[in-house]
Design an enzyme around this catalytic site. Sequence first.
Site, PDB file in Angstrom:
ATOM      1  N   GLU A  12       1.621  -0.289  -5.082  1.00  0.00           N
ATOM      2  CA  GLU A  12       0.629   0.775  -5.262  1.00  0.00           C
ATOM      3  C   GLU A  12       1.301   2.088  -4.893  1.00  0.00           C
ATOM      4  OE1 GLU A  12      -2.790   3.480  -3.911  1.00  0.00           O
ATOM      5  OE2 GLU A  12      -1.577   2.354  -2.494  1.00  0.00           O
ATOM      6  N   ASP A  62       0.818  -1.213   0.000  1.00  0.00           N
ATOM      7  CA  ASP A  62       0.000   0.000   0.000  1.00  0.00           C
ATOM      8  C   ASP A  62       0.854   1.267   0.000  1.00  0.00           C
ATOM      9  OD1 ASP A  62      -2.580   1.484   0.484  1.00  0.00           O
ATOM     10  OD2 ASP A  62      -1.481   2.048   2.305  1.00  0.00           O
TER      11      ASP A  62
END
Length: 612
Positions: free
Chosen positions: A296, A259
């Site tokens: 990401e 993330d």
Amino acid sequence: MKHLGAIYLGEGRCGFRVWAPQAERVEVRLVSPREALYPLEKVEKGYFSGVAAGVEPGSHYFYRLEGERDFPDPASRWQPLGVHGASQVVDRTFPWNDLHWSGLPLRDYVIYELHVGTFTPEGTFDAIIPHLDELKELGVTALELMPVAQFPGERNWGYDGVYPYAVQHSYGGPPGLKRLVNACHQRGLAVILDVVYNHLGPEGNYLANYGPYFTHRYRTPWGPAMNFDGPESDEVRRLFLENALFWTGEYHIDALRLDALHAIVDLSPQPFLAELAETVHRAKARWRRKIYLMAESDLNDVRLVRSPELGGYGLDVHWNDDFHHAVHTLLTGEQTGYYLDFGRLEQLAKAWREGFIYSWEYSPYRRRRHGSCSRDIAAERWVVFAQNHDQIGNRLGGERLSSLVSFEALKLAAGVTLLSPSMPLLFMGEEYGETAPFLYFVSHGDPGLIEAVRQGRQEEFAAFQWLGEPPDPQGEETFSRSKLNRRLREEGKHKILLEFHRELLNLRRELSLLTDLGRRDREVKGYEAEKVLWVRLIDADGEAVLLCHFGQEPLQLSLPWPPGRWRKRLDSAAAQWRGPGSEAPEVLEGGAPLSFRLSPQSFLVYLQEDAS
């Protein structure tokens, strides 16, 4: 005993290891099933280690620092009493029956992202298992779980986790997650886990009491940054390097979605992310399994997925937000916030051809040049999507595309995404046009923190000029409203949309030319004025042409067409898909420009006759 945390060794013996370089004295304080204190020995690099007798799985414990204060284990495997409660010793044994499973190649991944708490009424790992067969039948090949590391309370997206190794208790804890992964592998489904290595949540975060896990030189939007490049950062890195091996090893996870990597600042010559990739790739070679690291980041920095030999970090896959933004603006016309940078058809064509749209071009939203060229990155190493948890949940009302655009536009979004040469992702409920919002929700215990979260959400929405008050993140109703209404799958247009997604994924699976592509084997053009994306795909077995019309009025268009006899394979405007009707011919002869009348917001697939 080298692993961090509490490791049950059998016969009533448990090993403990914790990094606490700022302490002179560390003890294990057992609180159940009986009270006891076990001193740990200070060893190299600030670690404390020891083996305690009479400690079985299910025992609850704290670490006591300097004989005064008790804290949960930073590497706790289970927090059944919440983020402030005692840690629990876990029995790691599990009756796995997935020894046949070695993972999937990237080109076979079709991802279904879900939030465990809102996917079913029960909100548990076990409650997902009965739905796995229907997802497989849809054409999904990989389940992606939003973060499951223990967070405060029972309602959270998961990005406020504070125990990277502990599986959320309200979801079913460690046994529940293992049962879900085992069930997925039995059905040939891979499992991706979203992990957060850029920060820890604010409530129940006790790491700073143990050592310099955080740095004041950088900050993230969510709090202190992890210390990946300062003094004593080697042991901070170890916590997360070992965590990646923990998920992929003990839980048999197939891929980790990393993330918000833009929030990791690391100026060292050997960045943490490069070390992470090297560590995981060594393990997967040893285990003989396919394991991937999925980045990401909003930096559009191709170094994340470029090989170390070419100066990259060596991660395997990159989420492509540019693709989403291009599709979203073409369908909705929105131009606020970061959508200011998008809205042209050629941008979507570039995403199909190269990956990143912004590759060091000027970004009006950022007011500077942005991104790097990704032309050399294979298509299968991108994750593309028309919706995901961020792009829905970070809207003021948590609206899905089903609440923003027409039924025809939903089919067009599905076609342009699921037949992309990249790795497609669906967000839970997208396949049938779920109408429930996906809102941002928390269940913190600190009133000051709750108010800060409320204020923070309002500030985040300012750039988008959305009107109204956002739903209260702390409110239980906000969470309840975000649960899926799966009954819609059997009703009206929702049922048709589900069948349309199934047909698209059948087509993707049947036609190798959709996924086995080099860049020379696809030709992509964007007709800006006409709002048409034209794609030609070629392999040894034949050719396909895809036509995507984003205009909201019928369009008469003349297009060059490759030689051969072509048959229409899919038409989103057809009555079969409850469309407005189509004038596109069933069969056509190529080799010269052809005139087409395209229905509004429609999607067409033509195959050479011998390619079918």
